[in-house]
Scaffold this motif. Structure first.
Motif, mmCIF file in Angstrom:
data_model
loop_
_atom_site.group_PDB
_atom_site.id
_atom_site.type_symbol
_atom_site.label_atom_id
_atom_site.label_comp_id
_atom_site.label_asym_id
_atom_site.label_seq_id
_atom_site.Cartn_x
_atom_site.Cartn_y
_atom_site.Cartn_z
ATOM 1 N N LEU A 24 96.767 131.450 29.925
ATOM 2 C CA LEU A 24 98.092 132.008 30.140
ATOM 3 C C LEU A 24 99.223 130.991 30.075
ATOM 4 O O LEU A 24 100.377 131.367 29.858
ATOM 5 N N GLU A 76 102.388 141.747 23.656
ATOM 6 C CA GLU A 76 103.594 141.526 24.457
ATOM 7 C C GLU A 76 104.830 141.411 23.576
ATOM 8 O O GLU A 76 105.926 141.815 23.978
ATOM 9 N N VAL A 87 105.460 143.876 34.366
ATOM 10 C CA VAL A 87 104.127 143.567 34.882
ATOM 11 C C VAL A 87 103.111 144.572 34.357
ATOM 12 O O VAL A 87 101.989 144.204 33.968
ATOM 13 N N SER A 103 108.053 143.617 23.965
ATOM 14 C CA SER A 103 109.356 142.989 24.100
ATOM 15 C C SER A 103 110.371 143.611 23.143
ATOM 16 O O SER A 103 111.511 143.904 23.525
ATOM 17 N N SER A 118 102.175 137.407 35.629
ATOM 18 C CA SER A 118 103.514 137.931 35.351
ATOM 19 C C SER A 118 104.274 138.226 36.640
ATOM 20 O O SER A 118 105.454 137.900 36.765
ATOM 21 N N GLN A 165 103.208 146.205 31.596
ATOM 22 C CA GLN A 165 102.962 145.916 30.185
ATOM 23 C C GLN A 165 102.060 144.693 30.026
ATOM 24 O O GLN A 165 101.223 144.642 29.119
ATOM 25 N N SER A 166 102.202 143.708 30.902
ATOM 26 C CA SER A 166 101.310 142.554 30.890
ATOM 27 C C SER A 166 99.884 142.969 31.219
ATOM 28 O O SER A 166 98.922 142.454 30.641
ATOM 29 N N ALA A 217 96.489 138.591 33.905
ATOM 30 C CA ALA A 217 97.785 138.663 33.214
ATOM 31 C C ALA A 217 98.847 139.285 34.113
ATOM 32 O O ALA A 217 99.993 138.824 34.158
ATOM 33 N N GLY A 218 98.471 140.342 34.843
ATOM 34 C CA GLY A 218 99.423 141.018 35.715
ATOM 35 C C GLY A 218 99.863 140.160 36.885
ATOM 36 O O GLY A 218 101.058 140.105 37.213
ATOM 37 N N GLY A 259 96.785 142.423 28.690
ATOM 38 C CA GLY A 259 95.566 141.744 29.115
ATOM 39 C C GLY A 259 94.335 142.586 28.870
ATOM 40 O O GLY A 259 93.282 142.076 28.464
ATOM 41 N N LYS A 272 97.081 139.042 23.150
ATOM 42 C CA LYS A 272 98.032 139.232 24.235
ATOM 43 C C LYS A 272 99.450 138.938 23.770
ATOM 44 O O LYS A 272 100.395 139.681 24.063
ATOM 45 N N GLU A 273 99.631 137.843 23.023
ATOM 46 C CA GLU A 273 100.961 137.483 22.539
ATOM 47 C C GLU A 273 101.510 138.553 21.596
ATOM 48 O O GLU A 273 102.689 138.920 21.665
#
Length: 293
Positions: free
Chosen positions: A182, A282, A24, A286, A97, A26-27, A93-94, A31, A278-279
């Motif tokens: 999202l 993330e 979360v 990841s 997630s 990291q999201s 974003a948070g 964001g 964002k992608e």
């Protein structure tokens, strides 16, 4: 392209998306970075949209001096907008997630409906920050004063509750925006990718498509929100009154789509830019998470 080839490409893309498991926090960071990237382009479009919805004009011209004269005021308030946009997008974003992790098992991939529901809820939750911030920025532009002075004026006129004028309309608008940022854009990208195996092109097409749909579905709420927030704090109409006023005074249904060109450009660019950033962020998180012992 053969069906087998399509399935291989789609399967690889889905696997890549499924592996993009981030925390979360990291999201939240992803964001934030996405908002910073978009704000540089989007703020003047937001200002132009608000100007047009309030009855002002903005004319595209090839005269550099005249164009600069019109564009320069559109950057007023970019500082406060950054201070709001970054945490708002990060919160969207948070929250998204957190809800996905809390409501669904990590081993189960949520359906498209569940993804949309979480994203929509995240957008509505973040509107608790977005609504008063945009209200203050609207009065800042009308009064030609600083952000603090505009906020102080609103509270002096209508008290603390006046800062939340237009909140329901903002919540509906932001819920739809977040749903397509999202959930809608990633889902559409996955659908497009088998037929357009260039990831950048697929992301661009998905961002534009999602942005156009989000604009159309949320424009009426944005127009009503602007009318509510542009009024005197103690005379702000209710959502029902704003609907009636716009319908009666601005050519019926057409009135709800005033300023859609400027806002549409902002929404499309926002979903496209923020979705891509964002992608990417993330994805890096990841890879980092998977490489840790």
């Amino acid at each position: 392209m053969t069906q087998m080839k399509q399935e291989q490409i789609s399967g690889g893309f889905q696997e890549k998306r499924a592996a993009n498991d981030v925390t979360v926090s990291q999201s939240l960071m992803a964001g934030s970075l996405a908002a910073v990237a978009e704000l540089t382009i989007g703020h003047p479009l937001w200002s132009a949209k608000t100007l047009i919805q309030r009855g002002g004009t903005f004319t595209l011209t090839l005269n550099p001096k005249e164009l600069y004269r019109q564009i320069r005021p559109l950057y007023n308030g970019i500082g406060p907008n950054a201070c709001s946009m970054v945490p708002i997008t990060a919160l969207q974003a948070g929250l998204n997630s957190a809800m996905l992790k809390a409501l669904f098992n990590d081993s189960d991939k949520p359906s498209g409906f569940k993804q949309f529901a979480c994203a929509f809820s995240a957008g509505m939750g973040a509107s608790l920050i977005a609504s008063p911030t945009e209200l203050i920025m609207t009065h800042q532009g009308k009064m030609g004063v600083g952000f603090y002075a505009a906020g102080k004026y609103i509270m002096q006129q209508g008290g603390l509750s006046a800062l939340f004028n237009g909140l329901p309309a903002t919540a509906m608008r932001d819920g739809k925006f977040a749903a397509f940022l999202l959930a809608g854009s990633p889902i559409l990208k996955a659908k497009i990718y088998p037929y357009c195996p260039n990831e950048g092109s697929a992301a661009l097409a998905a961002g534009i498509g999602s942005g156009v749909i989000a604009t159309i579905l949320s424009q009426a709420f944005d127009t009503m929100k602007t009318l509510q927030q542009a009024a005197n704090p103690v005379e702000s109409p209710s959502l029902k009154e704003a609907f009636k006023n716009i319908y009666a005074s601005k050519s019926g249904v057409k009135g709800f789509f005033k300023g859609i060109e400027a806002r549409g450009a902002r929404v499309v660019s926002a979903i496209t830019i923020m979705g891509a950033v964002k992608e990417k962020v993330e994805s890096e998180f990841s890879q980092y998470n998977r490489s840790r012992p």
